[in-house]
Each structure stands twice: as structure tokens, then as C-alpha cells.
Write a protein that holds these residues in place. Structure first.
Motif, short mmCIF file in Angstrom:
data_model
loop_
_atom_site.label_atom_id
_atom_site.label_comp_id
_atom_site.label_asym_id
_atom_site.label_seq_id
_atom_site.Cartn_x
_atom_site.Cartn_y
_atom_site.Cartn_z
N VAL A 1 0.85 -1.20 0.00
CA VAL A 1 0.00 0.00 0.00
C VAL A 1 0.88 1.24 0.00
O VAL A 1 0.66 2.18 -0.78
CB VAL A 1 -0.95 0.00 1.23
CG1 VAL A 1 -1.61 1.36 1.42
CG2 VAL A 1 -2.01 -1.09 1.08
N CYS A 2 1.88 1.26 0.86
CA CYS A 2 2.76 2.43 0.96
C CYS A 2 3.52 2.67 -0.35
O CYS A 2 3.65 3.82 -0.79
CB CYS A 2 3.74 2.25 2.11
SG CYS A 2 2.95 2.34 3.73
N ASN A 3 3.99 1.61 -0.95
CA ASN A 3 4.73 1.77 -2.20
C ASN A 3 3.82 2.18 -3.36
O ASN A 3 4.27 2.90 -4.27
CB ASN A 3 5.50 0.49 -2.54
CG ASN A 3 6.70 0.30 -1.62
OD1 ASN A 3 7.28 1.26 -1.13
ND2 ASN A 3 7.05 -0.96 -1.39
N ASN B 1 10.04 3.42 -1.93
CA ASN B 1 10.89 2.22 -1.81
C ASN B 1 10.83 1.65 -0.39
O ASN B 1 11.85 1.31 0.20
CB ASN B 1 12.33 2.55 -2.23
CG ASN B 1 13.10 1.29 -2.56
OD1 ASN B 1 12.51 0.25 -2.87
ND2 ASN B 1 14.42 1.37 -2.49
N GLY B 2 9.60 1.57 0.13
CA GLY B 2 9.39 1.08 1.49
C GLY B 2 9.60 -0.42 1.59
O GLY B 2 9.48 -1.16 0.61
N ASP B 3 9.95 -0.84 2.78
CA ASP B 3 10.19 -2.26 3.03
C ASP B 3 9.67 -2.60 4.42
O ASP B 3 9.87 -1.84 5.38
CB ASP B 3 11.69 -2.56 2.93
CG ASP B 3 11.98 -4.06 2.92
OD1 ASP B 3 11.05 -4.87 3.08
OD2 ASP B 3 13.16 -4.41 2.76
N ALA C 1 9.97 -1.26 8.81
CA ALA C 1 8.89 -1.11 9.79
C ALA C 1 9.11 -2.01 11.00
O ALA C 1 8.91 -1.59 12.14
CB ALA C 1 7.55 -1.42 9.13
N MET C 2 9.56 -3.23 10.76
CA MET C 2 9.80 -4.14 11.87
C MET C 2 11.00 -3.69 12.71
O MET C 2 10.99 -3.83 13.93
CB MET C 2 10.00 -5.58 11.37
CG MET C 2 8.73 -6.19 10.81
SD MET C 2 8.84 -7.95 10.43
CE MET C 2 10.15 -8.02 9.24
N ALA C 3 12.01 -3.14 12.06
CA ALA C 3 13.19 -2.69 12.79
C ALA C 3 12.87 -1.48 13.66
O ALA C 3 13.50 -1.29 14.71
CB ALA C 3 14.30 -2.34 11.80
N TYR D 1 7.84 2.47 6.96
CA TYR D 1 8.33 1.56 5.92
C TYR D 1 9.45 2.18 5.08
O TYR D 1 10.14 1.47 4.35
CB TYR D 1 7.17 1.15 5.00
CG TYR D 1 6.20 0.18 5.65
CD1 TYR D 1 6.32 -1.18 5.40
CD2 TYR D 1 5.22 0.60 6.52
CE1 TYR D 1 5.46 -2.09 6.00
CE2 TYR D 1 4.35 -0.29 7.12
CZ TYR D 1 4.48 -1.64 6.86
OH TYR D 1 3.62 -2.54 7.46
N ALA D 2 9.63 3.47 5.18
CA ALA D 2 10.66 4.17 4.41
C ALA D 2 12.06 3.76 4.89
O ALA D 2 12.25 3.46 6.07
CB ALA D 2 10.48 5.67 4.55
N PRO D 3 13.04 3.78 3.97
CA PRO D 3 14.42 3.47 4.38
C PRO D 3 14.90 4.50 5.41
O PRO D 3 14.58 5.68 5.31
CB PRO D 3 15.23 3.55 3.09
CG PRO D 3 14.25 3.57 1.99
CD PRO D 3 12.94 4.02 2.55
#
Length: 151
Positions: free
Chosen positions: A82-84, A91-93, A97-99, A148-150
Motif C-alpha cells: 500500500v505504501c509503495n 521504496n518502502g520495506d 517497519a519491523m526494525a 516503511y521508508a528506508p
């Protein structure tokens, strides 16, 4: 006919009424073999039913917890998509988000990675992604996308 056992007698006649416990007889201390067997069976049935209900509740609770954890993991992966889609170039991952959330343990991270990499979950993730994009939650989801962003 008089009872050899004084505890099983009809109140009026003094006769053995073990076979007729529902017709006004007095049966003391479960001495009647017929009613005693019924009472024991009822007690056992109640105890077994109670145990089975407890096991079913416990099993259901565990199943619900696993299902909730699975849905959470699928939603995490879907939110990445959704974010991407709503923020081209983000370029979210999901790893980012988990980190950023210290409450997410390794077991949950492992489940998310499995869902993200396993093609058998692709339709489930796509369905959740579509649902979020079509709902008013998509606008609210923008706040979550920064996770989610780098970094």
C-alpha cells in the motif's frame, strides 16, 4: 415387601421403592443401585463435558491467537505494498517497519518474512492490499508509511 435396607423406603407404606424414585419415594445417600448408577453417570458426564469444554476453549483460544498473528503478518506485508503504491519512489520495506518497532519479536519477524517470500500467500496479501486501498484507511495509512521508508 419390606426393604432390608432402612434407607430406601416409601414414606407412606414403608416398602422398597428403589425402582420408583420419581413417585414420591425417599432415597437416602444414593443407596439404590439404579439411581446411584444414574447419579454417578450424570456426575461423570458433567465432569467429562466440563473437561471437553475446557479443552475446546483452550484449543479455540490458541487457534484464534495463531490466526490473529497470521493476519497481523499478512497486513504488515500488505501495508508495504500500500505504501509503495500510494507513495511512488518511497521504496518502502517491511523490514524497516519491523526494525523501528522493538515490540516485534523474532518469531513475528520470521512469520512476516515467510509470508513476504512465499508465493502461496500472494493472493491473500493482494486481497488485504486491495481492501486497504479501497477503504478510507488508505488515507490514514499514509502516517504509517513513514515506518516503511528506508532509514
Amino acid at each position: 415387601m419390606y426393604s432390608a435396607d432402612p434407607d430406601i423406603v416409601d414414606v407412606e407404606t414403608g416398602t422398597n421403592t428403589c425402582l420408583l424414585p420419581t413417585l414420591g419415594c425417599v432415597v437416602h445417600r444414593n443407596k439404590c443401585p439404579i439411581t446411584k448408577g444414574i447419579m454417578m453417570s450424570s456426575t461423570r458426564i458433567f465432569r467429562v463435558s466440563l473437561c471437553l469444554a475446557g479443552f475446546a476453549f483452550t484449543g479455540n483460544s490458541l487457534a484464534n491467537q495463531q490466526e490473529e498473528e497470521h493476519q497481523w503478518s499478512v497486513t504488515m506485508v500488505a501495508m508495504e505494498q500500500v505504501c509503495n503504491k500510494t507513495n511512488p519512489g518511497l521504496n518502502g520495506d517491511v523490514e524497516n517497519a519491523m526494525a523501528s518497532d522493538p515490540k516485534i519479536d523474532e518469531a513475528k519477524k520470521s512469520q512476516v518474512r515467510k509470508i513476504k517470500s512465499d508465493p502461496s500467500y500472494k493472493l491473500e496479501v493482494a486481497s488485504i492490499t486491495s481492501t486497504i486501498l479501497k477503504s478510507p484507511l488508505a488515507a490514514m495509512a499514509q502516517d504509517m508509511c513513514k515506518e516503511y521508508a528506508p532509514k
